[in-house]
Design a protein around this motif. Structure first.
Motif, PDB file in Angstrom:
ATOM      1  N   GLN A  67       9.539  11.104  11.524  1.00 44.83           N
ATOM      2  CA  GLN A  67       9.608  12.064  12.626  1.00 44.83           C
ATOM      3  C   GLN A  67       8.292  12.811  12.790  1.00 44.83           C
ATOM      4  OE1 GLN A  67      13.228  14.409  12.691  1.00 44.83           O
ATOM      5  NE2 GLN A  67      12.224  16.087  13.765  1.00 44.83           N
ATOM      6  N   ARG A  68       7.657  13.137  11.660  1.00 47.52           N
ATOM      7  CA  ARG A  68       6.370  13.829  11.720  1.00 47.52           C
ATOM      8  C   ARG A  68       5.285  12.930  12.287  1.00 47.52           C
ATOM      9  NH1 ARG A  68       3.805  18.187  12.996  1.00 47.52           N
ATOM     10  NH2 ARG A  68       2.249  18.940  11.527  1.00 47.52           N
ATOM     11  N   TRP A  69       5.438  11.602  12.130  1.00 53.93           N
ATOM     12  CA  TRP A  69       4.439  10.649  12.618  1.00 53.93           C
ATOM     13  C   TRP A  69       4.694  10.202  14.057  1.00 53.93           C
ATOM     14  CZ3 TRP A  69       4.315   6.789   7.876  1.00 53.93           C
ATOM     15  CH2 TRP A  69       3.683   7.431   6.793  1.00 53.93           C
ATOM     16  N   GLU A  70       5.723  10.715  14.709  1.00 55.34           N
ATOM     17  CA  GLU A  70       6.043  10.264  16.065  1.00 55.34           C
ATOM     18  C   GLU A  70       4.851  10.389  17.012  1.00 55.34           C
ATOM     19  OE1 GLU A  70       9.515  11.586  18.142  1.00 55.34           O
ATOM     20  OE2 GLU A  70      10.684  11.667  16.293  1.00 55.34           O
ATOM     21  N   GLY A  71       4.160  11.525  16.946  1.00 59.39           N
ATOM     22  CA  GLY A  71       3.013  11.727  17.827  1.00 59.39           C
ATOM     23  C   GLY A  71       1.940  10.678  17.612  1.00 59.39           C
ATOM     24  N   LEU A  72       1.782  10.239  16.374  1.00 60.99           N
ATOM     25  CA  LEU A  72       0.809   9.198  16.055  1.00 60.99           C
ATOM     26  C   LEU A  72       1.223   7.871  16.694  1.00 60.99           C
ATOM     27  CD1 LEU A  72      -1.678   8.248  14.462  1.00 60.99           C
ATOM     28  CD2 LEU A  72      -0.204   8.003  12.452  1.00 60.99           C
ATOM     29  N   ALA A  73       2.521   7.562  16.644  1.00 62.00           N
ATOM     30  CA  ALA A  73       3.008   6.311  17.238  1.00 62.00           C
ATOM     31  C   ALA A  73       2.852   6.317  18.756  1.00 62.00           C
ATOM     32  CB  ALA A  73       4.467   6.088  16.861  1.00 62.00           C
ATOM     33  N   VAL A  74       2.933   7.497  19.376  1.00 64.81           N
ATOM     34  CA  VAL A  74       2.749   7.603  20.827  1.00 64.81           C
ATOM     35  C   VAL A  74       1.271   7.511  21.194  1.00 64.81           C
ATOM     36  CG1 VAL A  74       2.981   9.157  22.809  1.00 64.81           C
ATOM     37  CG2 VAL A  74       4.861   8.932  21.158  1.00 64.81           C
ATOM     38  N   ARG A  75       0.436   8.208  20.415  1.00 64.69           N
ATOM     39  CA  ARG A  75      -0.991   8.278  20.729  1.00 64.69           C
ATOM     40  C   ARG A  75      -1.737   7.007  20.350  1.00 64.69           C
ATOM     41  NH1 ARG A  75      -5.082  10.127  17.598  1.00 64.69           N
ATOM     42  NH2 ARG A  75      -3.626  10.986  16.069  1.00 64.69           N
ATOM     43  N   MET A  86       0.844  -1.183   0.000  1.00 64.42           N
ATOM     44  CA  MET A  86       0.000   0.000   0.000  1.00 64.42           C
ATOM     45  C   MET A  86       0.884   1.239   0.000  1.00 64.42           C
ATOM     46  SD  MET A  86      -2.774   1.305   2.811  1.00 64.42           S
ATOM     47  CE  MET A  86      -1.470   1.903   3.877  1.00 64.42           C
ATOM     48  N   ILE A  87       0.493   2.239  -0.774  1.00 59.62           N
ATOM     49  CA  ILE A  87       1.222   3.492  -0.846  1.00 59.62           C
ATOM     50  C   ILE A  87       0.353   4.604  -0.270  1.00 59.62           C
ATOM     51  CG2 ILE A  87       2.246   5.220  -2.374  1.00 59.62           C
ATOM     52  CD1 ILE A  87       2.890   2.951  -4.323  1.00 59.62           C
ATOM     53  N   ILE A  88       0.916   5.373   0.668  1.00 60.80           N
ATOM     54  CA  ILE A  88       0.231   6.547   1.205  1.00 60.80           C
ATOM     55  C   ILE A  88       0.795   7.762   0.484  1.00 60.80           C
ATOM     56  CG2 ILE A  88      -0.259   7.902   3.282  1.00 60.80           C
ATOM     57  CD1 ILE A  88       0.228   5.410   4.935  1.00 60.80           C
ATOM     58  N   SER A  89      -0.019   8.421  -0.304  1.00 59.35           N
ATOM     59  CA  SER A  89       0.488   9.485  -1.179  1.00 59.35           C
ATOM     60  C   SER A  89       0.579  10.842  -0.489  1.00 59.35           C
ATOM     61  CB  SER A  89      -0.405   9.606  -2.423  1.00 59.35           C
ATOM     62  OG  SER A  89      -1.733   9.945  -2.056  1.00 59.35           O
ATOM     63  N   ARG A  90      -0.058  10.985   0.671  1.00 51.35           N
ATOM     64  CA  ARG A  90       0.036  12.225   1.448  1.00 51.35           C
ATOM     65  C   ARG A  90       0.500  11.882   2.848  1.00 51.35           C
ATOM     66  NH1 ARG A  90      -5.615  14.941   1.229  1.00 51.35           N
ATOM     67  NH2 ARG A  90      -4.596  16.240   2.812  1.00 51.35           N
ATOM     68  N   HIS A  91       1.349  12.736   3.406  1.00 52.46           N
ATOM     69  CA  HIS A  91       2.046  12.365   4.625  1.00 52.46           C
ATOM     70  C   HIS A  91       1.521  13.044   5.883  1.00 52.46           C
ATOM     71  CE1 HIS A  91       5.326  11.926   1.413  1.00 52.46           C
ATOM     72  NE2 HIS A  91       4.821  10.733   1.644  1.00 52.46           N
ATOM     73  N   GLU A  92       0.443  13.802   5.774  1.00 52.18           N
ATOM     74  CA  GLU A  92      -0.103  14.414   6.983  1.00 52.18           C
ATOM     75  C   GLU A  92      -0.479  13.312   7.989  1.00 52.18           C
ATOM     76  OE1 GLU A  92      -1.055  15.001   3.934  1.00 52.18           O
ATOM     77  OE2 GLU A  92      -1.235  17.147   3.535  1.00 52.18           O
ATOM     78  N   PRO A  93      -0.207  13.519   9.283  1.00 51.56           N
ATOM     79  CA  PRO A  93      -0.486  12.477  10.274  1.00 51.56           C
ATOM     80  C   PRO A  93      -1.925  11.974  10.252  1.00 51.56           C
ATOM     81  CG  PRO A  93       0.878  14.182  11.246  1.00 51.56           C
ATOM     82  CD  PRO A  93       0.490  14.682   9.883  1.00 51.56           C
ATOM     83  N   GLU A  94      -2.889  12.870  10.004  1.00 52.34           N
ATOM     84  CA  GLU A  94      -4.282  12.421  10.005  1.00 52.34           C
ATOM     85  C   GLU A  94      -4.579  11.493   8.827  1.00 52.34           C
ATOM     86  OE1 GLU A  94      -4.113  16.675   8.326  1.00 52.34           O
ATOM     87  OE2 GLU A  94      -3.234  15.523   9.975  1.00 52.34           O
ATOM     88  N   VAL A  95      -3.899  11.713   7.699  1.00 54.31           N
ATOM     89  CA  VAL A  95      -4.063  10.814   6.544  1.00 54.31           C
ATOM     90  C   VAL A  95      -3.420   9.462   6.844  1.00 54.31           C
ATOM     91  CG1 VAL A  95      -3.538  10.454   4.097  1.00 54.31           C
ATOM     92  CG2 VAL A  95      -4.164  12.741   4.917  1.00 54.31           C
ATOM     93  N   ALA A  96      -2.205   9.502   7.374  1.00 58.75           N
ATOM     94  CA  ALA A  96      -1.516   8.262   7.722  1.00 58.75           C
ATOM     95  C   ALA A  96      -2.318   7.467   8.751  1.00 58.75           C
ATOM     96  CB  ALA A  96      -0.122   8.574   8.258  1.00 58.75           C
ATOM     97  N   GLU A  97      -2.893   8.153   9.731  1.00 62.20           N
ATOM     98  CA  GLU A  97      -3.680   7.473  10.767  1.00 62.20           C
ATOM     99  C   GLU A  97      -4.859   6.728  10.158  1.00 62.20           C
ATOM    100  OE1 GLU A  97      -5.997   8.469  14.967  1.00 62.20           O
ATOM    101  OE2 GLU A  97      -5.106  10.087  13.777  1.00 62.20           O
ATOM    102  N   ARG A  98      -5.556   7.386   9.254  1.00 56.28           N
ATOM    103  CA  ARG A  98      -6.728   6.758   8.634  1.00 56.28           C
ATOM    104  C   ARG A  98      -6.329   5.530   7.819  1.00 56.28           C
ATOM    105  NH1 ARG A  98      -8.774   7.850   3.661  1.00 56.28           N
ATOM    106  NH2 ARG A  98      -7.611   9.804   3.540  1.00 56.28           N
ATOM    107  N   MET A  99      -5.243   5.636   7.049  1.00 54.02           N
ATOM    108  CA  MET A  99      -4.833   4.532   6.190  1.00 54.02           C
ATOM    109  C   MET A  99      -4.252   3.368   6.999  1.00 54.02           C
ATOM    110  SD  MET A  99      -5.792   5.562   3.287  1.00 54.02           S
ATOM    111  CE  MET A  99      -5.043   4.347   2.214  1.00 54.02           C
ATOM    112  N   LEU A 100      -3.447   3.680   8.016  1.00 51.76           N
ATOM    113  CA  LEU A 100      -2.840   2.615   8.808  1.00 51.76           C
ATOM    114  C   LEU A 100      -3.865   1.911   9.693  1.00 51.76           C
ATOM    115  CD1 LEU A 100       0.481   4.411   9.813  1.00 51.76           C
ATOM    116  CD2 LEU A 100       0.208   2.590   8.119  1.00 51.76           C
TER     117      LEU A 100
END
Length: 290
Positions: free
Chosen positions: A31-39, A1-15
């Motif tokens: 690094q931008r997704w660190e907060g997502l990995a913590v939350r 799967m390819i995530i074409s946009r890197h905003e954390p909210e987009v990554a969260e939805r796809m993952l």
């Protein structure tokens, strides 16, 4: 799967919909997704392999994602290279290594070994072109059949980086024991007597609420740290504690994460950031091989 946009909210939805077992991204995107990995660590619980490509990565980032995985032995594969020569060196990081680096040391500056049979790397003096001894910083030169043929419309710039079979990466590094390589800085970003990459790693470890750190060397002045925080504020006492034992730095400058100029791989455009924050593009390195 390819995530074409890197905003954390987009990554969260796809993952959340597609739980990965292998996850690859550029280090600055991780690094931008660190907060997502913590939350939401459950999004990464099945990951057994993280892959970071091309750019330097900070220990806090690697530690955060390895901790989020529930696999018994997840690993982080880090590659160093350039678009002009492709991937050059690889190394692996484990949870144990990251726990040992929790004191703020930049273990991830270790970029491992060149790919055997494909690439060769040597470290040379920038002025003479002669090899430097182990443990001394110098320009990293790469010999590989994957080298680009030219720069479109910039043949003079391409020729400046070529020395026979060797390509000048413009990166400063050190050759260590058993042929391992350590990344120090870009030549254009060099800070005499220290490593900007290591300073940034230490500050990120000591300031958990800071999402990004860039340390800019300034001719004739103290290095200037540029920080991004979630709320745009930085506690002065926390800053004083964070810089204890480090080389002297200028007062930090705060800038929103979204306003930091970046490349297509989200690496900071330091010259543009320098002009934006300091009003001047002057730097200590020559920038000859940028």
């Amino acid at each position: 799967m390819i995530i074409s946009r890197h905003e954390p909210e987009v990554a969260e939805r796809m993952l959340a919909e597609h739980r990965p077992t292998t996850l690859e991204a550029c280090p600055n995107i991780f690094q931008r997704w660190e907060g997502l990995a913590v939350r939401r660590p459950e999004l990464f619980r099945r990951v057994r392999l993280y892959v970071g490509t091309f750019d330097a990565v900070h220990p806090r980032t690697v530690r955060t994602f390895l901790t989020a995985s529930r696999r018994p032995f997840p690993v982080w594969l880090q590659g160093w290279g350039q678009s002009e020569v492709g991937p050059v060196c690889f190394t692996l990081f484990t949870r144990g290594q990251m726990r040992g680096a929790a004191d703020g040391s930049s273990v991830t500056s270790d970029i491992g070994w060149p790919s055997p049979g494909f690439n060769r790397v040597r470290v040379v003096d920038a002025e003479t072109g002669r090899r430097v001894s182990r443990g001394r910083p110098g320009i990293m030169m790469v010999a590989t059949k994957a080298r680009c043929l030219d720069y479109l419309g910039e043949s003079d710039r391409w020729q400046e980086k070529v020395r026979g079979a060797w390509w000048n990466t413009g990166d400063i590094g050190e050759l260590g024991r058993f042929g391992r390589l350590r990344l120090v800085d870009r030549e254009v970003d060099i800070i005499p007597g220290t490593s900007g990459i290591e300073l940034e790693s230490v500050l990120l470890d000591r300031l958990p609420l800071v999402s990004d750190v860039t340390v800019l060397g300034v001719p004739g002045q103290l290095p200037v740290p540029v920080l991004s925080t979630e709320d745009g504020r930085l506690d002065p006492e926390e800053w004083r504690q964070a810089v204890r034992g480090l080389p002297e730095l200028a007062e930090p400058r705060l800038i929103p994460f979204e306003e930091v100029p970046r490349t297509a791989t989200w690496k900071v455009r330091r010259l543009e950031l320098r002009e934006k924050v300091l009003g001047d593009k002057s730097h200590i390195g020559t920038g000859r091989w940028t």
